[in-house]
Design a protein around this motif. Structure first.
Motif, PDB file in Angstrom:
ATOM      1  N   VAL A   1       0.821  -1.228   0.000  1.00 47.68           N
ATOM      2  CA  VAL A   1       0.000   0.000   0.000  1.00 47.68           C
ATOM      3  C   VAL A   1       0.852   1.275   0.000  1.00 47.68           C
ATOM      4  N   PRO A   2       1.868   1.397   0.868  1.00 50.58           N
ATOM      5  CA  PRO A   2       2.650   2.643   0.855  1.00 50.58           C
ATOM      6  C   PRO A   2       3.367   2.925  -0.472  1.00 50.58           C
ATOM      7  N   TYR A   3       3.693   1.881  -1.233  1.00 49.89           N
ATOM      8  CA  TYR A   3       4.327   2.110  -2.536  1.00 49.89           C
ATOM      9  C   TYR A   3       3.400   2.937  -3.424  1.00 49.89           C
ATOM     10  N   LEU A   4       2.115   2.665  -3.347  1.00 49.04           N
ATOM     11  CA  LEU A   4       1.133   3.389  -4.157  1.00 49.04           C
ATOM     12  C   LEU A   4       0.773   4.722  -3.510  1.00 49.04           C
ATOM     13  N   TYR A   5       0.526   4.694  -2.227  1.00 50.17           N
ATOM     14  CA  TYR A   5       0.094   5.886  -1.494  1.00 50.17           C
ATOM     15  C   TYR A   5       1.133   7.011  -1.604  1.00 50.17           C
ATOM     16  N   THR A   6       2.389   6.688  -1.323  1.00 59.45           N
ATOM     17  CA  THR A   6       3.417   7.731  -1.371  1.00 59.45           C
ATOM     18  C   THR A   6       3.699   8.176  -2.801  1.00 59.45           C
ATOM     19  N   ALA A   7       3.523   7.280  -3.775  1.00 63.82           N
ATOM     20  CA  ALA A   7       3.734   7.673  -5.173  1.00 63.82           C
ATOM     21  C   ALA A   7       2.721   8.733  -5.589  1.00 63.82           C
TER      22      ALA A   7
END
Length: 146
Positions: A96-102
């Motif tokens: 999830v953080p890979y997408l969220y922070t992107a």
């Protein structure tokens, strides 16, 4: 659960990406206002926006990446390599953080003029993070549901 070649690829790629990110973010935690950190970790320049907001934004990500996301990704990767169901579940959460922070960085870079129209920017600086997040999330979900 069976540990396949795909499991090894996803787990090792996750460890490599989070390792790279964490080394950079730990530098930002230790030396948050150093010139090298600004040029190589944060990007842009404090003067392009409110300097207080610039450092707060980047420091928030540095601490969260190094002390929250790193352990989740490492635990998920190790759990997958051990063939444990919980490892795939944690890896799904770590995607999830890979997408969220992107998404956060995509808007930040666009609005502050940091975005570059180069292959390096779209693949290395920005693109590999959401791409891996999608791959890891889809793979972990597929394995959990299968």
């Amino acid at each position: 659960m069976e540990v396949t070649l795909a499991t090894w690829v996803v787990a090792i790629a996750g460890l490599a990406l989070i390792g790279l990110l964490s080394v950079l973010q730990l530098v930002a935690v230790v030396r948050p206002r150093a010139r090298w950190t600004i040029e190589n970790v944060y990007g842009g320049a404090p003067g392009a926006t409110d300097p207080k907001a610039y450092f707060a934004f980047n420091q928030g990500f540095a601490w969260a990446d190094a002390f929250l996301w790193l352990p989740i990704q490492v635990i998920g990767s190790i759990g997958m390599l051990l063939g444990e169901v919980w490892g795939f579940a944690v890896a799904l959460a770590a995607s999830v953080p890979y997408l969220y922070t992107a998404i956060q960085c995509f808007i930040w870079d666009r609005d502050l003029g940091y975005r570059e129209n180069t292959l390096y920017y779209w693949v290395v600086v920005w693109g590999m993070w959401p791409a891996f997040g999608l791959i890891q999330g889809a793979y972990a979900l597929w394995r959990l549901l299968g």
